[in-house]
Design an enzyme around this catalytic site. Structure first.
Site, PDB file in Angstrom:
ATOM      1  N   THR A 103     -39.839  16.161  -1.498  1.00 40.22           N
ATOM      2  CA  THR A 103     -40.687  15.759  -0.358  1.00 40.22           C
ATOM      3  C   THR A 103     -41.975  15.443  -1.071  1.00 40.22           C
ATOM      4  OG1 THR A 103     -39.785  17.131   1.415  1.00 40.22           O
ATOM      5  CG2 THR A 103     -41.750  16.278   1.942  1.00 40.22           C
ATOM      6  N   LYS A 178     -40.157  12.121   6.959  1.00 41.32           N
ATOM      7  CA  LYS A 178     -40.063  13.616   6.600  1.00 41.32           C
ATOM      8  C   LYS A 178     -40.981  14.308   7.025  1.00 41.32           C
ATOM      9  CE  LYS A 178     -38.491  17.315   4.868  1.00 41.32           C
ATOM     10  NZ  LYS A 178     -37.988  17.861   3.633  1.00 41.32           N
ATOM     11  N   LYS A 246     -47.328  22.691   1.606  1.00 36.74           N
ATOM     12  CA  LYS A 246     -47.482  21.625   0.871  1.00 36.74           C
ATOM     13  C   LYS A 246     -47.092  20.303   1.747  1.00 36.74           C
ATOM     14  CE  LYS A 246     -43.772  19.977  -1.047  1.00 36.74           C
ATOM     15  NZ  LYS A 246     -42.522  19.441  -0.720  1.00 36.74           N
TER      16      LYS A 246
HETATM   17  P1  NA7 Z   1     -37.922  25.416  -5.380  1.00 34.09           P
HETATM   18  O1  NA7 Z   1     -36.477  26.317  -5.108  1.00 34.09           O
HETATM   19  O2  NA7 Z   1     -39.230  25.881  -5.593  1.00 34.09           O
HETATM   20  O3  NA7 Z   1     -37.483  24.550  -6.929  1.00 34.09           O
HETATM   21  C1  NA7 Z   1     -38.466  23.451  -7.179  1.00 34.09           C
HETATM   22  C2  NA7 Z   1     -37.850  22.917  -8.430  1.00 34.09           C
HETATM   23  O4  NA7 Z   1     -39.045  21.969  -9.110  1.00 34.09           O
HETATM   24  C3  NA7 Z   1     -37.427  23.762  -9.570  1.00 34.09           C
HETATM   25  O5  NA7 Z   1     -36.555  23.120 -10.286  1.00 34.09           O
HETATM   26  C4  NA7 Z   1     -38.521  23.662 -10.495  1.00 34.09           C
HETATM   27  O6  NA7 Z   1     -38.288  23.990 -11.831  1.00 34.09           O
HETATM   28  C5  NA7 Z   1     -39.315  22.388 -10.275  1.00 34.09           C
HETATM   29  N1  NA7 Z   1     -40.485  21.986 -10.699  1.00 34.09           N
HETATM   30  C6  NA7 Z   1     -41.655  22.575 -10.164  1.00 34.09           C
HETATM   31  N2  NA7 Z   1     -42.943  22.317 -10.922  1.00 34.09           N
HETATM   32  C7  NA7 Z   1     -42.548  21.492 -11.773  1.00 34.09           C
HETATM   33  C8  NA7 Z   1     -42.990  20.854 -13.129  1.00 34.09           C
HETATM   34  N3  NA7 Z   1     -44.305  20.780 -12.936  1.00 34.09           N
HETATM   35  N4  NA7 Z   1     -42.347  19.803 -13.787  1.00 34.09           N
HETATM   36  C9  NA7 Z   1     -40.821  19.969 -13.886  1.00 34.09           C
HETATM   37  N5  NA7 Z   1     -40.080  20.612 -12.590  1.00 34.09           N
HETATM   38  C10 NA7 Z   1     -40.771  21.459 -11.961  1.00 34.09           C
HETATM   39  O7  NA7 Z   1     -37.895  24.163  -4.335  1.00 34.09           O
HETATM   40  P2  NA7 Z   1     -36.609  23.497  -3.372  1.00 34.09           P
HETATM   41  O8  NA7 Z   1     -35.311  23.367  -4.314  1.00 34.09           O
HETATM   42  O9  NA7 Z   1     -36.516  24.298  -2.305  1.00 34.09           O
HETATM   43  O10 NA7 Z   1     -37.183  22.299  -2.764  1.00 34.09           O
HETATM   44  C11 NA7 Z   1     -37.304  20.963  -3.565  1.00 34.09           C
HETATM   45  C12 NA7 Z   1     -37.840  19.900  -2.811  1.00 34.09           C
HETATM   46  O11 NA7 Z   1     -36.881  19.684  -1.662  1.00 34.09           O
HETATM   47  C13 NA7 Z   1     -39.057  20.188  -2.619  1.00 34.09           C
HETATM   48  O12 NA7 Z   1     -40.055  18.961  -2.367  1.00 34.09           O
HETATM   49  C14 NA7 Z   1     -39.112  20.707  -1.005  1.00 34.09           C
HETATM   50  O13 NA7 Z   1     -40.012  20.333  -0.222  1.00 34.09           O
HETATM   51  C15 NA7 Z   1     -37.816  19.717  -0.567  1.00 34.09           C
HETATM   52  P3  NA7 Z   1     -38.376  25.576 -12.481  1.00 34.09           P
HETATM   53  O14 NA7 Z   1     -37.100  25.836 -12.070  1.00 34.09           O
HETATM   54  O15 NA7 Z   1     -39.483  26.368 -11.503  1.00 34.09           O
HETATM   55  O16 NA7 Z   1     -38.800  25.467 -13.892  1.00 34.09           O
END
Ligand code: NA7
Length: 294
Positions: A103, A178, A246
């Site tokens: 999102t 959304k 967010k």
């Molecule tokens: P989570 O469980 O907080 O997972 C977030 C994912 O995003 C996770 O794989 C993180 O990697 C990744 N992430 C966060 N910041 C970065 C950066 N800077 N670079 C690369 N990857 C990143 O969220 P959900 O799975 O519950 O939700 C995901 C989306 O769906 C979100 O937009 C919701 O609003 C709807 P990590 O494992 O921390 O290294």
């Protein structure tokens, strides 16, 4: 079948958080070749054990697939995986399909769409609802912006992850709907918490209120899922409060850009901000109750 989106389409998945991991498992169960990338590589272990390949970079994940899916936390995370070091955008194949289920803002979705068009790739903004439960069961609902023909090609993949999808308009439309939907969910849970605080303050058990609501016009699915958490005061993250916070910010940004006042959303966001600021752990957005109950 070996077309871009057929049963054996090669899929790339970036973002293995609460949502991405179960989505990846469902793609593997359906027989898709899956290449994954996650910022924290250890979070890929379960998927690799189930048969996924682990890419060395977002770019490598994009290069290895016909259909790329991203599901990361927020706009800055998505920009990082697309345009950061060895970003996925530089690996997208001409003719390939890229589906973003994070999102983010509608404006970012349109920026991605333009960048994909320059590379000859096709893009769908396709945020989801259904939470971790829907992701595990393969019952997510997708809100889709983009070309209808691209969606038609992507349906074989979406059908593995979800049961329903809605085509809502050009790129950005999925994100707009959304944000509007999450605004309603945030306000519903905030209203429930506020009403429970009133009832509790008056010395009446919250269960009584919930029982009556279930037989009234205020009855809603959100009551079934979130009321038990509010009553118990337990908030294991299914949809984390930090992400709802967010989304309220993204809704307010959009409203500001297009000149639509959202006074109730603005007030609710302050309440979510206050709980988020005080939280020491990752909590579900039902924890908005803590504003009243500490
Ligand atoms: P989570 O469980 O907080 O997972 C977030 C994912 O995003 C996770 O794989 C993180 O990697 C990744 N992430 C966060 N910041 C970065 C950066 N800077 N670079 C690369 N990857 C990143 O969220 P959900 O799975 O519950 O939700 C995901 C989306 O769906 C979100 O937009 C919701 O609003 C709807 P990590 O494992 O921390 O290294």
């Amino acid at each position: 079948m070996n077309s871009a989106t057929g049963a054996k389409a090669k899929i790339g998945l970036i973002g293995l958080g609460l949502m991405g991991r179960p989505m990846g498992l469902n793609l593997l169960k359906a027989g898709h070749a899956l290449t994954v990338w996650n910022r924290t590589p250890a979070r890929a272990e379960a998927l690799v054990a189930a048969g996924a390949s682990q890419a060395a970079s977002p770019r490598a994940a994009a290069e290895a697939c016909d259909v790329l899916i991203t599901i990361v936390s927020d706009p800055s995370a998505l920009q990082e995986v697309l345009w950061g070091k060895d970003g996925a955008m530089s690996g997208l194949r001409r003719g390939g399909i890229y589906i973003d289920s994070s999102t983010v803002s509608p404006a970012l979705a349109r920026k991605i769409s333009a960048a994909c068009a320059e590379r000859g790739a096709r893009f769908l903004d396709a945020p989801v609802t259904g939470g971790t439960w829907g992701a595990e069961k393969g019952e997510l609902v997708f809100m889709v912006g983009g070309e209808a023909a691209t969606l038609a090609e992507a349906e074989a993949v979406l059908g593995v992850l979800g049961k329903k999808w809605f085509h809502l308009g050009p790129n950005g439309a999925g994100q707009t709907i959304k944000l509007a939907m999450n605004l309603i969910l945030a306000l519903q849970v905030d209203a429930l918490a506020e009403a429970l605080a009133l009832v509790g303050g008056a010395g009446i058990a919250g269960e009584k209120l919930v029982e009556v609501l279930q037989s009234s016009m205020a009855r809603a699915a959100v009551l079934d899922v979130k009321a038990p958490l509010l009553l118990k005061g337990e908030y294991p993250p299914s949809f984390p409060l930090r992400l709802m916070h967010k989304d309220l910010g993204l809704a307010l940004d959009l409203a500001n850009q297009i000149g639509v006042p959202l006074p109730a959303t603005a007030a609710a966001r302050e309440i979510y901000s206050s709980v988020k600021g005080a939280a020491k752990e990752d909590l579900d957005y039902a924890a908005v109750m803590k504003f009243w109950k500490g």
